[in-house]
Design an enzyme around this catalytic site. Structure first.
Site, mmCIF file in Angstrom:
data_model
loop_
_atom_site.group_PDB
_atom_site.id
_atom_site.type_symbol
_atom_site.label_atom_id
_atom_site.label_comp_id
_atom_site.label_asym_id
_atom_site.label_seq_id
_atom_site.Cartn_x
_atom_site.Cartn_y
_atom_site.Cartn_z
ATOM 1 N N ASP A 1 0.873 -1.168 0.000
ATOM 2 C CA ASP A 1 0.000 0.000 0.000
ATOM 3 C C ASP A 1 0.913 1.221 0.000
ATOM 4 O O ASP A 1 2.066 1.159 0.446
ATOM 5 C CB ASP A 1 -0.945 0.006 1.198
ATOM 6 C CG ASP A 1 -2.110 0.970 0.993
ATOM 7 O OD1 ASP A 1 -2.045 1.785 0.050
ATOM 8 O OD2 ASP A 1 -3.086 0.927 1.769
HETATM 9 C C1 BGC Z 1 -4.884 3.467 0.109
HETATM 10 C C2 BGC Z 1 -5.018 2.458 -0.997
HETATM 11 C C3 BGC Z 1 -4.874 3.140 -2.327
HETATM 12 C C4 BGC Z 1 -3.522 3.826 -2.369
HETATM 13 C C5 BGC Z 1 -3.248 4.552 -3.660
HETATM 14 C C6 BGC Z 1 -3.613 4.279 -0.032
HETATM 15 O O1 BGC Z 1 -3.585 5.330 0.869
HETATM 16 O O2 BGC Z 1 -4.907 2.821 1.350
HETATM 17 O O3 BGC Z 1 -6.261 1.810 -0.909
HETATM 18 O O4 BGC Z 1 -5.005 2.210 -3.352
HETATM 19 O O5 BGC Z 1 -3.471 4.789 -1.327
HETATM 20 O O6 BGC Z 1 -4.061 5.644 -3.792
#
Ligand code: BGC
Length: 799
Positions: free
Chosen positions: A264
């Protein structure tokens, strides 16, 4: 870069037979995928290998230019394709060609209980992604709904592992059928947002395997997901983006996952753990890639220069690196290099084609929204002095609206006896009048909420959807008016996307309430559209909700509206359950979710009766937080360690999540898991089993006749829960193990076939670290909600 591929393909197509033999193995589609990966790997330099395992921008990672592998582009996910952001920042790039169709949020999809719609969702999203040049969609999310305070529940598929599993598999398959990888998230135990980088989850193996992992496992093993996203939080004291147990043992070893583990964004914290604990591709480590480092900050990612240095200094061989690169190459072949993957014989075209904002995508978004809307309550109310029978408030048909109008007028001016001239009297005083109240009737909900926020080509707001009904089903005999009722969040833009309509209002709360109540007294029907929104502290990434109750004084407003007018429909917009202290004062309650581009059209179609609602709750709707296991056990949000670096959250309710908890504690939630009403009625008949004895190799099929006993077409979801009689181990009262949605014309009967095998009886045995079933007697409980079991059938299982 992406333009490079067709050139290469065209080049190979013109080769003579002799030259074709010279085609390198990694480009030769007659070779197996693994042979091509081996060959590509053998040609790559250390720098090229290091480059493909970490990001080069906010959402992209490099391919291998020298060998013709294009860059890999990811994007959020999961409800539509997020607008492009700047190369190194979260800020929107301001392109003019990246508006999309917003599909309903995943809680709504789960509420359809219709796996075929999940497939349609995945396919449609895949086509939008292809058009936008995205190879990996960051979604779907299948974290379990453990507490209604989780700010991100709207992006997930509810509380039940079986329902979430059945719904996630077709989404993944549909998306990937278009050559776009799913990145199933957030693996795992990311069940609340508050302190998401610091929460260390302590959970029993049994709860982990029975509740929190099944949907991920199904996405991997049945859906064949090509990538998965590690979660921010910790488990066993290790961040999930490089967690030895989660990634190496469970995901890769036990489940045989052959795809890519993507961190993530900012979830990677340590080079050694990232190297050895199963992370394959690092993203988002810093929010501003260029200014954090002396040169290119991406070189400083944990899996970039620091890792390369370790290899050069002999701390690691390239064993782990090659394994990561192998997985990334596999992802390339499945997505960016798709023309080189052998195609099924019946395939008509070399690769699927993308479409953006096509009418078929709007149609899909509308259908999913319509089938996901849940009619929570629809009580009969006195309709007219001309009719003896009280009628359910919904649907708001023209006839019913006229009857309500008659009733109101007659209350104001006594109806003369006999009543025959009343209708002409009615028409003389004008047609029926509907009042819409509430900010959510005029607020765009596709904007906000964190990474799932979208820039849509269009979003039909509830008020506009209802207004369109005047031109259609309602006609000119019905008038619509609006009162704001309350002011919630008036912020006009999010991440560079501006909402269309100004929400600015300077009136005080009491002025707004007084206006709404006064108008409600004059209305024949009041439709309140409120609930949560995507603002911070509500249904929004990064933080949890601060309270279970509705914000902005809505409870007081709804109570006042109910007193002013008994014909009140409450439409709740949210991805979570909320307190409804006024529930017994309101005859009709509709759960409207975040419905995407077609929100207003979908809501209007259900309210007017054009569409018969068939959604069922994918989670338990608690009357208050004390009914929820995570809160009743005091285990949410956890306890900070002395150094305030980590907050330990012990899942005290263990396997008893959602209805498993309310069943055990014998508490009656406001609305049960699986609940949802219809405008017609159904009868679920006597079940007949293929056998009353199951063995480990012979499942049983239970056939249940379902009849539509009402006067209009509709759909019912037949739900089968398994109950173990006298189990030696602790078991939930019942667990969902099969379901089917059946569409029936009035009077029509169909047989629904529900098959269950040994897996439906099994529990995770911590003593053997595996699943097992106990021989004994079981009951199949069949109904149309977890609190409405209509049929029972006993069967035995013998080893
Ligand atoms: C979120 C993810 C997301 C990623 C990219 C993160 O902060 O938890 O779900 O896909 O950002 O935007």
């Amino acid at each position: 870069m992406r333009r490079f591929i067709p050139v290469i393909i065209a080049g190979w197509a013109c080769l003579s037979p002799l030259q074709a033999q010279d085609k390198p193995v990694y480009l030769d589609e007659t070779q197996s995928l693994e042979q091509r990966i081996d060959d590509a790997l053998s040609r790559m330099t250390l720098d090229e290998k290091i480059a493909v395992i970490h990001a080069q921008s906010k959402f992209s990672s490099p391919g291998v230019k020298r060998l013709g592998f294009p860059d890999l582009w990811t994007d959020d996910g999961p409800h539509g394709v997020r607008p492009d952001v700047l190369w190194d920042e979260w800020e929107q790039a301001g392109q003019t060609n990246d508006s999309c169709v917003a599909f309903p949020a995943l809680t709504c999809l789960a509420a359809t209980w219709a796996p075929h719609l999940s497939r349609l969702y995945g396919e449609s999203l895949g086509e939008e992604a292809l058009y936008r040049g995205k190879h990996v969609m960051l979604g779907p999310g299948v974290n379990i709904f453990r507490t209604p305070l989780n700010g991100r529940n709207f992006e997930y598929m509810g509380e039940d592992p079986w329902l979430a599993s059945r719904m996630v598999v077709p989404y993944v398959q549909g998306l990937q059928s278009k050559g776009v990888a799913a990145c199933v998230k957030h693996y795992a135990l990311n069940n609340d947002e508050e302190y998401r980088h610091q929460v260390n989850v302590i959970v029993s193996d049994r709860a982990l395997h029975e509740i929190y992992l099944p949907a991920f496992k199904a996405a991997v093993q049945e859906g064949g997901a090509w990538s998965i996203m590690g979660a921010y939080n910790l488990y066993q004291g290790q961040h999930n983006c490089h967690n030895a147990t989660m990634l190496n043992k469970i995901l890769k070893h036990d489940w045989g996952f052959d795809g890519v583990v993507i961190s993530d964004w900012g979830g990677c914290h340590d080079t050694d753990e990232a190297v050895v604990n199963g992370l394959d591709l690092e993203f988002g480590t810093w929010t501003d890639g260029l200014t954090m480092g002396a040169t290119n900050a991406y070189d400083n990612y944990y899996l970039a220069a620091p890792y390369k240095k370790h290899i050069q200094q002999g701390r690691y061989t390239t064993r782990e690196l090659d394994e990561k690169v192998r997985r990334v190459l596999r992802l390339f072949y499945r997505t960016t290099m798709r023309p080189y993957v052998p195609l099924p014989a019946d395939s008509q075209r070399p690769r699927p084609v993308g479409f953006l904002c096509s009418e078929s995508h709007y149609a899909a978004a509308l259908q999913i929204a319509q089938e996901g809307i849940v009619l929570l309550k629809n009580s009969p109310i006195p309709s007219s002095p001309l009719r003896e029978e009280p009628l359910p408030l919904l649907p708001l048909t023209v006839e019913k609206l006229k009857a309500f109008h008659e009733a109101r007028i007659s209350n104001e001016a006594p109806i003369p006896e006999p009543c025959s001239p009343t209708r002409s009297l009615l028409m003389a005083v004008g047609g029926a009048n509907i009042l819409v109240v509430g900010e959510n009737a005029i607020k765009m909900m596709t904007v906000g909420g964190g990474s799932s926020s979208l820039k849509v080509q269009r979003e039909i707001l509830p008020l506009d959807g209802l207004a369109r009904s005047l031109a259609g089903v309602w006609g000119s005999e019905v008038q619509l008016s609006y009162a704001r009722g309350y002011v919630g969040d008036t912020v006009q833009s999010y991440n560079g996307v501006t909402v269309g309509r100004s929400l600015y209002d300077t009136r005080t709360a009491s002025e707004l309430l007084a206006e709404a109540v006064e108008k409600a007294r004059q209305a024949d029907v009041v439709i309140f559209v409120g609930g949560l929104n995507k603002s911070d502290g509500q249904d929004c990434e990064g933080h949890d909700r601060k309270q279970y109750g509705l914000p902005y004084g809505q409870d007081a407003l709804i109570t006042a509206l109910a007193e002013a007018n008994p014909r009140l429909v409450c439409v709740n917009i949210s991805g979570n359950c909320v307190a409804m202290p006024w529930a017994d004062k309101v005859p009709a309650i509709v759960q409207g979710w975040y419905l995407g581009s077609e929100a207003g059209s979908a809501l209007a179609s259900v309210l007017t009766g054009e569409v018969n609602p068939s959604g069922k709750l994918p989670f338990t709707w608690y009357a208050d937080l004390s009914q929820c296991g995570a809160h009743a056990t005091g285990s949410y949000p956890g306890t900070w360690r002395a150094d305030h670096a980590i907050i330990d959250e012990t899942y005290g309710e263990d396997i008893y999540v959602g209805y498993r908890w309310t069943d055990k504690e014998r508490v009656k939630p406001l609305f049960a898991f699986g609940h949802g009403q219809s405008y017609t009625t159904f009868q679920i008949g006597h079940p007949v089993a293929s056998s009353h004895a199951m063995t480990s190799v012979t499942p049983i099929t239970i056939t249940v006749p379902v009849t539509n006993t009402g006067e209009r077409a509709g759909a019912e979801v037949v739900q089968l829960y398994v109950h173990a009689k006298r189990p030696a181990v602790d078991r939930p009262q019942k667990e969902l193990k099969a379901f089917q949605k059946v569409y029936l014309q009035p009077g029509e009967t169909r047989d629904v076939k529900l098959t269950i095998g040994i897996e439906a009886l099994s529990f995770y045995d911590e003593t053997i670290h595996d699943w097992q079933a106990e021989p004994g007697t079981y009951e199949a409980l069949i109904g149309n909600a977890s609190d409405n079991i209509l049929q029972k059938m006993t069967f035995k299982w013998k080893e």
